[in-house]
Design a protein around this motif. Structure first.
Motif, short mmCIF file in Angstrom:
data_model
loop_
_atom_site.label_atom_id
_atom_site.label_comp_id
_atom_site.label_asym_id
_atom_site.label_seq_id
_atom_site.Cartn_x
_atom_site.Cartn_y
_atom_site.Cartn_z
N LYS A 36 2.65 -0.84 -9.75
CA LYS A 36 2.35 -2.14 -9.15
C LYS A 36 3.36 -3.21 -9.56
N VAL A 37 3.68 -3.27 -10.83
CA VAL A 37 4.59 -4.30 -11.34
C VAL A 37 5.96 -4.16 -10.68
N TYR A 63 0.83 -1.20 0.00
CA TYR A 63 0.00 0.00 0.00
C TYR A 63 0.86 1.26 0.00
N VAL A 64 1.83 1.32 0.89
CA VAL A 64 2.68 2.52 0.99
C VAL A 64 3.50 2.72 -0.29
N LEU A 65 4.06 1.64 -0.82
CA LEU A 65 4.85 1.77 -2.04
C LEU A 65 4.01 2.28 -3.21
N THR A 66 2.81 1.71 -3.38
CA THR A 66 2.01 2.05 -4.55
C THR A 66 1.20 3.33 -4.37
N PHE A 121 -0.89 -11.91 -8.87
CA PHE A 121 -2.27 -11.45 -9.07
C PHE A 121 -2.35 -9.92 -8.98
N PHE A 122 -1.71 -9.36 -7.95
CA PHE A 122 -1.77 -7.92 -7.73
C PHE A 122 -1.13 -7.17 -8.90
N ALA A 123 -0.02 -7.68 -9.40
CA ALA A 123 0.68 -7.01 -10.50
C ALA A 123 -0.11 -7.06 -11.81
N THR A 148 10.08 -6.00 -6.76
CA THR A 148 10.96 -5.67 -5.63
C THR A 148 10.62 -6.51 -4.41
N LEU A 149 9.33 -6.61 -4.11
CA LEU A 149 8.92 -7.40 -2.94
C LEU A 149 9.17 -8.89 -3.14
#
Length: 124
Positions: free
Chosen positions: A55-56, A45-48, A85-87, A61-62
């Motif tokens: 997102k990708v 959440y913080v990164l995006t 899925f999120f990406a 990175t994660l």
């Protein structure tokens, strides 16, 4: 067991504060740490949202971070699938975790969320 909080991971990944980066680096290079799904969700959440990381890129990175030998996760397969899925899909990370758990370990997910239900019931 050593638990790692969101701010340690963010300072490590972003390296945006020399002092805090050095402290986070020392922890993450010298200790074995457990990172909960809740902490991962907050990092995403913080990164995006705050840092506007695509997102990708955030997921790549994660994924690399989560593969570190000294980083322990609740379920590596679920986290990896959730990052995919999120990406790739129009779904938030918490829903991606739930969908990944349904696909990977067979948990049943109950929701009124149409996107989550689509993920759970269809081959994505």
């Amino acid at each position: 067991m050593n638990y790692c909080d969101t701010n340690i991971i963010l300072r490590y990944l972003l390296a945006d504060n020399d002092e805090l980066f050095a402290r986070a680096l020392a922890i993450l290079e010298e200790k074995t740490v457990y990172v909960s799904n809740e902490v991962l969700a907050e990092v995403v959440y913080v990164l995006t949202k705050t840092y506007q990381v695509p997102k990708v890129d955030a997921c790549k990175t994660l994924d690399l971070f989560c593969q570190k030998a000294n980083v322990l996760l609740q379920d590596e397969k679920v986290v990896s699938l959730a990052l995919n899925f999120f990406a790739e899909k129009n779904i938030d990370f918490v829903d991606a975790l739930l969908c990944a758990a349904s696909k990977s370990i067979g948990v049943q997910v109950f929701s009124f969320d149409k996107k989550l239900n689509k993920c759970v019931t269809q081959d994505w």
